[in-house]
Design a protein around this motif. Sequence first.
Motif, mmCIF file in Angstrom:
data_model
loop_
_atom_site.group_PDB
_atom_site.id
_atom_site.type_symbol
_atom_site.label_atom_id
_atom_site.label_comp_id
_atom_site.label_asym_id
_atom_site.label_seq_id
_atom_site.Cartn_x
_atom_site.Cartn_y
_atom_site.Cartn_z
ATOM 1 N N GLY A 15 0.825 -1.210 0.000
ATOM 2 C CA GLY A 15 0.000 0.000 0.000
ATOM 3 C C GLY A 15 0.858 1.259 0.000
ATOM 4 O O GLY A 15 0.591 2.220 -0.737
ATOM 5 N N ALA A 16 1.913 1.261 0.823
ATOM 6 C CA ALA A 16 2.823 2.415 0.876
ATOM 7 C C ALA A 16 3.553 2.589 -0.447
ATOM 8 O O ALA A 16 3.693 3.702 -0.957
ATOM 9 C CB ALA A 16 3.815 2.244 2.023
ATOM 10 N N ARG A 17 4.010 1.469 -1.030
ATOM 11 C CA ARG A 17 4.721 1.550 -2.314
ATOM 12 C C ARG A 17 3.806 2.111 -3.410
ATOM 13 O O ARG A 17 4.213 2.933 -4.234
ATOM 14 C CB ARG A 17 5.259 0.178 -2.726
ATOM 15 N N GLY A 24 15.453 -10.367 4.189
ATOM 16 C CA GLY A 24 14.976 -9.737 2.964
ATOM 17 C C GLY A 24 13.848 -8.758 3.192
ATOM 18 O O GLY A 24 13.899 -7.625 2.728
ATOM 19 N N PHE A 25 12.829 -9.175 3.927
ATOM 20 C CA PHE A 25 11.664 -8.322 4.168
ATOM 21 C C PHE A 25 12.083 -7.027 4.866
ATOM 22 O O PHE A 25 11.669 -5.943 4.469
ATOM 23 C CB PHE A 25 10.630 -9.072 5.011
ATOM 24 N N ALA A 26 12.929 -7.165 5.879
ATOM 25 C CA ALA A 26 13.376 -5.987 6.629
ATOM 26 C C ALA A 26 14.194 -5.049 5.741
ATOM 27 O O ALA A 26 14.085 -3.821 5.855
ATOM 28 C CB ALA A 26 14.185 -6.414 7.852
ATOM 29 N N SER A 27 14.996 -5.618 4.855
ATOM 30 C CA SER A 27 15.773 -4.783 3.937
ATOM 31 C C SER A 27 14.864 -4.105 2.913
ATOM 32 O O SER A 27 15.068 -2.941 2.567
ATOM 33 C CB SER A 27 16.838 -5.622 3.234
ATOM 34 N N GLY A 28 13.859 -4.826 2.425
ATOM 35 C CA GLY A 28 12.894 -4.227 1.504
ATOM 36 C C GLY A 28 12.128 -3.093 2.162
ATOM 37 O O GLY A 28 11.865 -2.056 1.546
ATOM 38 N N LEU A 29 11.790 -3.273 3.416
ATOM 39 C CA LEU A 29 11.105 -2.238 4.193
ATOM 40 C C LEU A 29 11.975 -0.997 4.296
ATOM 41 O O LEU A 29 11.525 0.126 4.057
ATOM 42 C CB LEU A 29 10.781 -2.797 5.579
ATOM 43 N N ARG A 30 13.256 -1.195 4.601
ATOM 44 C CA ARG A 30 14.192 -0.063 4.708
ATOM 45 C C ARG A 30 14.409 0.613 3.354
ATOM 46 O O ARG A 30 14.502 1.832 3.279
ATOM 47 C CB ARG A 30 15.502 -0.536 5.304
ATOM 48 N N LEU A 59 12.320 0.844 0.882
ATOM 49 C CA LEU A 59 11.138 1.657 0.590
ATOM 50 C C LEU A 59 11.129 2.920 1.441
ATOM 51 O O LEU A 59 10.821 4.006 0.952
ATOM 52 C CB LEU A 59 9.852 0.844 0.810
ATOM 53 N N ASP A 60 11.482 2.790 2.704
ATOM 54 C CA ASP A 60 11.554 3.960 3.582
ATOM 55 C C ASP A 60 12.532 4.993 3.021
ATOM 56 O O ASP A 60 12.241 6.194 3.018
ATOM 57 C CB ASP A 60 11.968 3.531 4.988
ATOM 58 N N LEU A 61 13.675 4.533 2.533
ATOM 59 C CA LEU A 61 14.661 5.452 1.950
ATOM 60 C C LEU A 61 14.102 6.151 0.713
ATOM 61 O O LEU A 61 14.311 7.353 0.520
ATOM 62 C CB LEU A 61 15.947 4.705 1.599
ATOM 63 N N GLN A 62 13.409 5.396 -0.139
ATOM 64 C CA GLN A 62 12.813 5.999 -1.335
ATOM 65 C C GLN A 62 11.792 7.066 -0.950
ATOM 66 O O GLN A 62 11.746 8.141 -1.567
ATOM 67 C CB GLN A 62 12.140 4.930 -2.184
#
Length: 167
Positions: free
Chosen positions: A84-86, A112-118, A120-123
């Motif tokens: 949803g955020a993406r 992986g999930f935690a890195s994907g979360l980070r 997206l946060d950076l973007q």
Amino acid sequence: PADLAAIRVSAARCLAHLGAWPETVDHIEAVVATTASWVDPEAIAEAAEVLAMYGDPIAGHKILERRLSTTANLADHPYWVIVGARIELELGLAERAAEILSTVGPYDMSMGFASGLRALDLQIRASIDPSDINLIGHIQQCLVFAESQQAWFWWKNMRLTEALVSA
């Protein structure tokens, strides 16, 4: 059915990378149109994400809304929140994306999930304020984290964000 949905979503993502859009949409529609049997909620979210990232963010958003209208508890599922955020970010609503993403925990132990979360946060942060003086330091911390997880796809994603805000 759940395995078939996951296979179809993976095929859709691969086809999208190749630019085979009609075939991509065929696979996505097959996943989201399945009503005769249970379909993994993550497969639905991932199908919406592929559609949003490679094609039409509004159509991806509609997929999530349609499924949430029948299964409201999915709104709290971490992967659904991230998708949803993406999608909000893809729609140009970075502040809304940040608000949505803030409801998800760090998931440090989820490979992986935690890195994907980070990533997206950076973007999102880079979209809101690319001149944020704390952003480069945060990117460096996230790169170290992604490397520790060996989450190379997300590590490269973070490097792209770093390059964009450093330019």
